[in-house]
Design an enzyme around this catalytic site. Sequence first.
Site, short mmCIF file in Angstrom:
data_model
loop_
_atom_site.label_atom_id
_atom_site.label_comp_id
_atom_site.label_asym_id
_atom_site.label_seq_id
_atom_site.Cartn_x
_atom_site.Cartn_y
_atom_site.Cartn_z
N HIS A 47 0.85 -1.20 0.00
CA HIS A 47 0.00 0.00 0.00
C HIS A 47 0.88 1.24 0.00
O HIS A 47 1.68 1.44 0.90
CB HIS A 47 -0.92 0.00 1.24
CG HIS A 47 -2.09 -0.92 1.08
ND1 HIS A 47 -3.29 -0.73 1.72
CD2 HIS A 47 -2.24 -2.03 0.32
CE1 HIS A 47 -4.14 -1.69 1.37
NE2 HIS A 47 -3.52 -2.50 0.53
N TYR A 60 -9.57 5.12 7.00
CA TYR A 60 -9.78 5.47 8.41
C TYR A 60 -10.85 6.54 8.46
O TYR A 60 -10.68 7.62 7.89
CB TYR A 60 -8.48 6.00 9.03
CG TYR A 60 -7.42 4.93 9.26
CD1 TYR A 60 -7.32 4.30 10.49
CD2 TYR A 60 -6.54 4.55 8.25
CE1 TYR A 60 -6.36 3.31 10.72
CE2 TYR A 60 -5.58 3.57 8.47
CZ TYR A 60 -5.50 2.95 9.70
OH TYR A 60 -4.56 1.98 9.92
N PRO A 97 -5.14 -0.07 18.42
CA PRO A 97 -4.78 -0.55 17.08
C PRO A 97 -4.84 0.51 15.97
O PRO A 97 -4.45 0.23 14.84
CB PRO A 97 -5.79 -1.67 16.81
CG PRO A 97 -6.92 -1.42 17.75
CD PRO A 97 -6.37 -0.70 18.93
N LYS A 112 0.42 -0.44 15.00
CA LYS A 112 1.81 -0.49 15.48
C LYS A 112 2.17 -1.72 16.31
O LYS A 112 3.36 -2.02 16.47
CB LYS A 112 2.10 0.75 16.35
CG LYS A 112 2.14 2.04 15.58
CD LYS A 112 3.36 2.09 14.68
CE LYS A 112 3.31 3.20 13.68
NZ LYS A 112 3.66 2.80 12.33
N TYR A 114 3.27 6.54 10.30
CA TYR A 114 2.49 5.36 9.93
C TYR A 114 3.38 4.29 9.30
O TYR A 114 3.28 3.11 9.62
CB TYR A 114 1.35 5.74 8.97
CG TYR A 114 0.33 4.63 8.82
CD1 TYR A 114 -0.81 4.58 9.62
CD2 TYR A 114 0.52 3.62 7.88
CE1 TYR A 114 -1.74 3.55 9.50
CE2 TYR A 114 -0.40 2.58 7.75
CZ TYR A 114 -1.53 2.56 8.56
OH TYR A 114 -2.44 1.52 8.43
P1 RFL Z 1 1.15 -12.00 21.32
O1 RFL Z 1 0.81 -12.07 19.88
O2 RFL Z 1 0.07 -11.77 22.29
O3 RFL Z 1 1.89 -13.38 21.65
C1 RFL Z 1 2.18 -13.78 22.97
C2 RFL Z 1 2.15 -15.29 23.03
O4 RFL Z 1 2.49 -15.72 24.34
C3 RFL Z 1 1.63 -16.78 24.71
N1 RFL Z 1 1.59 -16.86 26.18
C4 RFL Z 1 2.32 -17.73 26.89
N2 RFL Z 1 3.19 -18.68 26.50
C5 RFL Z 1 3.79 -19.41 27.48
N3 RFL Z 1 3.53 -19.24 28.80
C6 RFL Z 1 2.67 -18.32 29.23
N4 RFL Z 1 2.43 -18.15 30.51
C7 RFL Z 1 2.02 -17.49 28.25
N5 RFL Z 1 1.14 -16.48 28.31
C8 RFL Z 1 0.88 -16.10 27.05
C9 RFL Z 1 0.31 -16.41 24.07
O5 RFL Z 1 -0.54 -17.56 23.90
C10 RFL Z 1 0.77 -15.83 22.74
O6 RFL Z 1 0.85 -16.81 21.72
O7 RFL Z 1 2.28 -10.91 21.62
P2 RFL Z 1 3.52 -10.43 20.72
O8 RFL Z 1 4.28 -11.62 20.19
O9 RFL Z 1 4.20 -9.41 21.52
O10 RFL Z 1 2.86 -9.77 19.43
C11 RFL Z 1 2.09 -8.62 19.57
C12 RFL Z 1 0.99 -8.58 18.50
O11 RFL Z 1 0.30 -9.81 18.47
C13 RFL Z 1 0.00 -7.44 18.76
O12 RFL Z 1 0.70 -6.29 19.15
C14 RFL Z 1 -0.82 -7.10 17.52
O13 RFL Z 1 -1.71 -8.13 17.20
C15 RFL Z 1 -1.58 -5.80 17.74
N6 RFL Z 1 -2.43 -5.45 16.61
C16 RFL Z 1 -1.91 -4.85 15.48
N7 RFL Z 1 -0.59 -4.65 15.37
C17 RFL Z 1 -0.08 -4.14 14.22
O14 RFL Z 1 1.15 -3.95 14.13
N8 RFL Z 1 -0.84 -3.81 13.14
C18 RFL Z 1 -2.18 -4.00 13.18
O15 RFL Z 1 -2.83 -3.75 12.17
C19 RFL Z 1 -2.77 -4.51 14.38
N9 RFL Z 1 -4.08 -4.72 14.46
C20 RFL Z 1 -3.79 -5.71 16.66
C21 RFL Z 1 -4.60 -5.31 15.55
C22 RFL Z 1 -4.36 -6.35 17.74
C23 RFL Z 1 -5.70 -6.59 17.76
N10 RFL Z 1 -6.20 -7.27 18.89
C24 RFL Z 1 -7.10 -8.33 18.83
C25 RFL Z 1 -5.56 -7.07 20.18
C26 RFL Z 1 -5.94 -5.55 15.55
C27 RFL Z 1 -6.50 -6.17 16.65
C28 RFL Z 1 -7.98 -6.37 16.61
C1 PHB Z 2 -6.31 -4.74 10.24
O1 PHB Z 2 -6.38 -4.94 9.02
O2 PHB Z 2 -6.60 -5.61 11.06
C2 PHB Z 2 -5.90 -3.41 10.74
C3 PHB Z 2 -5.42 -2.49 9.85
C4 PHB Z 2 -5.04 -1.22 10.30
C5 PHB Z 2 -5.14 -0.93 11.64
C6 PHB Z 2 -5.60 -1.88 12.54
C7 PHB Z 2 -5.99 -3.13 12.09
O3 PHB Z 2 -4.79 0.30 12.07
#
Ligand code: RFL
Ligand code: PHB
Length: 393
Positions: free
Chosen positions: A73, A202, A294, A298, A386
């Site tokens: 993008h 957005y 989110p 980031k 961004y």
């Molecule tokens: P995670 O992915 O939560 O992974 C942590 C892992 O640790 C495990 N765990 C354990 N394992 C062993 N022993 C224990 N006691 C444990 N406790 C937990 C868990 O099961 C898990 O597998 O953290 P990590 O690796 O730091 O990664 C972070 C990302 O996953 C998170 O920041 C993103 O998903 C956030 N996020 C977004 N980030 C972006 O950069 N771009 C995005 O577009 C974006 N969109 C989002 C998002 C997060 C969302 N939600 C649901 C929170 C959109 C959403 C909706």
């Molecule tokens: C997504 O596609 O899940 C998404 C994209 C942009 C954001 C957050 C989530 O800022």
Amino acid sequence: MTRIQVAIIGAGPAGLFLGHLLHRQGIAVTVLERRSRAHVEGRVRAGVLEQGTVDLLHALGLDQRLRHEGLVHEGTKLSIDGEIFHIDFRGLTGGATVTVYGQQELTRDLYDAAAAHGLPIVFEVEDVHLDDIESAHPTVSYRKDGTTRHLACDVIAGCDGFQGVSRKAIPAVAQKTFERAYDVGWLGILADVPPVDPELIYCRHADGFALASMRSPTRSRYYLQCAVDECVDAWPDDRFWDELCRRLGPQMADRVTRGPIFERSVVPLRSFVTEPMRHGRLFLAGDAAHIVPPTGAKGLNLAASDVMILARALVHFFKTGSESGLDGYSAQALARVWKAERFSWWFTGLTHRLPNMDAFARKMQSAELSYIRSSRAAQTTLAENYVGLPLDR
Ligand code: RFL
Ligand code: PHB
């Protein structure tokens, strides 16, 4: 007792990237994951990768599928009460882009590569305990298939997300936490319909934020701002599509393809940072140390940049015995983390209808959006944050 160099707690993006970065340098690591592989791969989360995260996958030689399936993008769209304008990332930043590639896909690639390259991941571990983290020889104990096992190591990497055990192993007196709750959530859905637009949109709308995103040319990911305790059952397909169209405004609404919604979830918006990101021989990375709302996309990218910094420090430590890199880890990672926290907080406040906003605050929001629309300087600020700030600045 099994002896290794680095015990990594958590096999999300932070733990997996770190595991690969260390394993390819010949460092003995074991990754412990509480859930099954299918469970982690099934979690629908992030969608946008900064160039630095894409480059990391490339440097690891794990970007074959991303190169085919990732959607590059060059910009994004902002919709202000239905009026749409474009932010040209490439033009404003001197060439930077982002790539839309779901966290589920990235996780699958990293798991497949772990199996192929012999990176040890133990799934479905229970009762993980971190001991002696203030000594040079910490240990981790866990239960697997009913048997308690022990890892003796030099370093523990806490990559176990916001709800994990690692951060909790640090004494409260040794930590300072910073937090903001926004008292709103995002209701996110997936549907196998073509996205409304080739770019993300957005949307700021009087009744709340909306985001049009995607996973592929045939799979849409949409979000609506909702209450933190919103019940997904209150959102049958028609209600969701009607509300999305309303917030996108008439210009875009006509282009929305509706279809069966097969995933719905609510995520609360929150900012959180703990300082420092190290205690003794325990190093925190990713969501274990910080959370962003989110809006700025980031979270996953910060997990990747943390572990790039940490891996460099650990490789230096194991090659030379010098702790200088390890000593600098927390400050270097936090410098970048706080800038991403600021951007995510700002972009959230710019586009959401937050409960604490009065009429004056809404006017300020409109004025700032109108300014961004007309100012190349303001658009450049948005674009360079961004697409991702550099690791070392
Ligand atoms: P995670 O992915 O939560 O992974 C942590 C892992 O640790 C495990 N765990 C354990 N394992 C062993 N022993 C224990 N006691 C444990 N406790 C937990 C868990 O099961 C898990 O597998 O953290 P990590 O690796 O730091 O990664 C972070 C990302 O996953 C998170 O920041 C993103 O998903 C956030 N996020 C977004 N980030 C972006 O950069 N771009 C995005 O577009 C974006 N969109 C989002 C998002 C997060 C969302 N939600 C649901 C929170 C959109 C959403 C909706
Ligand atoms: C997504 O596609 O899940 C998404 C994209 C942009 C954001 C957050 C989530 O800022």
